[in-house]
Design a protein around this motif. Structure first.
Motif: not given
Lengths: 358, 78
Positions: A100, A128, A132, A271-272, A275, A337
């Motif tokens: 990511g 993002g 995440g 986001v990846l 998270l 993801i």
């Protein structure tokens, strides 16, 4: 006491922001005074783990951060060798965090530095990153945990810092064994002594203050606490002022240093990262610090990031500056993801069952 | 004014901290673990008064205020 902790975080953040600008002045790529993901990628290239010729250099900053954290934690009694909290899952999560980051072209720390340089693509990435972390917090609030780490021997705890020192000593003694970029970001670097000293200082300060780029946002979501976010804000402010002073501030989306303006992929890439960072219990910088403190689990995450960096370039997953990610990179982010969501869901259900059974 | 009766409970996971807050009810605040107690950036529960041992499922340790620092008064038996 809480005020002292806030002061410590603010000072650490201001120092990291300022030293990042200084490292750029001394030769590091623009908006890349520090970037944990980019520097681990450069180390992977330097060690022949990938062969992308423009990103190969044994970055002393990374060795300094791990060694600084190790030294100060031994001195202050924070060195606690431990492991056994899902190391294989942490390796896999670390792998995808790196994918990511290399699709966005920066870790959370570089995201803040890019923002402080006027790169608005980093603002899209920040959204993002927050998204995440928000998703990760939903899992945490419902029971997600990678499990308890158990105690380990002191030699086990010291093995990872010792290994990084060993590699660095070999690098200094026999540089011809390693690859060096002749052009591109890998060819741009501050003098070794300055990079190592900066890494040591950041390692010490980040260990003492517990600075974490993901932890601050996580705590706002989960417990409405604004302590850890102070470090994040302080880095931004110091780097912004430094960039304005050195004339490195240029606001906009286009033609930013080592970046691209593919908004969807900047967003999803982070986001990846967000998270994965919440699942690991900290951002890539924090994983280096914890590995220095003797956490074998964080060392596994760092090794996952190193492996991820190699894969990102060997399988064309990393973005190119200017043009963004190719098909492989886009697919890797989506797959990453999905896999992290699957891991988080399965672990959350299992942990909740364990709690309900008592 | 500083609460001399304040106690801090640390946990093995953030979820355990949330469950504790739910069971304890009013008077429990979740905050980052004090740096003096741990180098981790986990979540701790801050309460005043006594803590019923039955509520400590998933807890790691309980500390009470001791001057400027903290003194451990309960630790999970592993």
């Amino acid at each position: 006491m809480e005020l002292r902790e806030k002061h410590k975080l603010a000072v650490t953040g201001l120092f990291i922001g300022a030293i990042s600008v200084l490292l750029v002045v001394l030769g590091n790529p623009k908006n890349m005074g520090f970037c944990i993901a980019c520097f681990i990628r450069d180390i992977a290239g330097s060690m022949h783990l990938h062969t992308a010729p423009i990103v190969e250099y044994m970055r002393p900053e990374i060795i300094g951060i791990i060694l600084g954290s190790f030294a100060i934690s031994v001195i202050t009694g924070d060195f606690r060798p431990r492991s056994g909290s899902s190391p294989v899952l942490r390796f896999i999560i670390g792998f995808f965090v790196m994918i990511g980051a290399l699709v966005f072209l920066g870790c959370p720390l570089r995201m803040v530095l890019r923002l402080a340089g006027g790169d608005l693509n980093a603002f899209v990435a920040l959204l993002g990153f927050i998204a995440g972390i928000g998703i990760g917090c939903i899992f945490i609030a419902n029971g997600f945990s990678l499990g308890r780490a158990g105690g380990a021997t002191r030699i086990e705890g010291a093995a990872f810092p010792a290994a990084t020192v060993f590699v660095f000593v070999v690098f200094i003694a026999f540089p011809s064994l390693f690859l060096f970029s002749e052009s591109g970001p890998g060819s741009m670097h501050a003098p070794i002594a300055a990079s190592l000293a900066a890494g040591l200082a950041v390692g010490i300060l980040a260990q003492r203050s517990r600075l974490c780029m993901a932890g601050g946002i996580r705590d706002i979501f989960l417990i409405r606490d604004f302590t850890l976010i102070l470090g994040f804000i302080a880095i931004f402010l110091a780097a912004l002022i430094g960039n304005l002073i050195t004339g490195s501030f240029s606001i906009g989306f286009a033609d930013q240093p080592v970046s691209h303006d593919k908004h969807l992929w900047n967003f999803l890439g982070m986001v990846l990262v967000g998270l994965g960072s919440v699942m690991l219990g900290g951002c890539p910088l924090r994983q280096l610090i914890l590995a220095g403190e003797g956490s074998g689990d964080s060392a596994a995450a760092v090794l996952g990031m190193l492996f991820g960096a190699a894969a990102a370039h060997n399988f064309s997953l990393a973005s190119s500056a200017g043009t963004g990610p190719g098909v492989n990179g886009k697919a890797a982010v989506i797959i990453g993801i999905v896999i992290l969501l699957a891991i988080a869901s399965i672990v959350t259900v299992k942990e909740r069952r364990n709690y309900e059974r008592g | 004014m500083e609460d001399r009766d304040q106690k801090v409970i640390t946990f093995h996971s953030q979820y355990a901290a949330f469950l504790f807050r739910r069971r304890y009810g009013d008077g429990c605040v979740l905050r980052p673990v004090p740096r003096a107690l741990s180098s981790s950036c986990g979540t701790a529960a801050f309460v005043s008064g006594n803590v019923d041992a039955k509520l400590l499922d998933g807890a790691e340790a309980v500390y009470e205020k001791d001057g400027e620092g903290w003194r451990m008064i309960w630790k999970e038996q592993s």
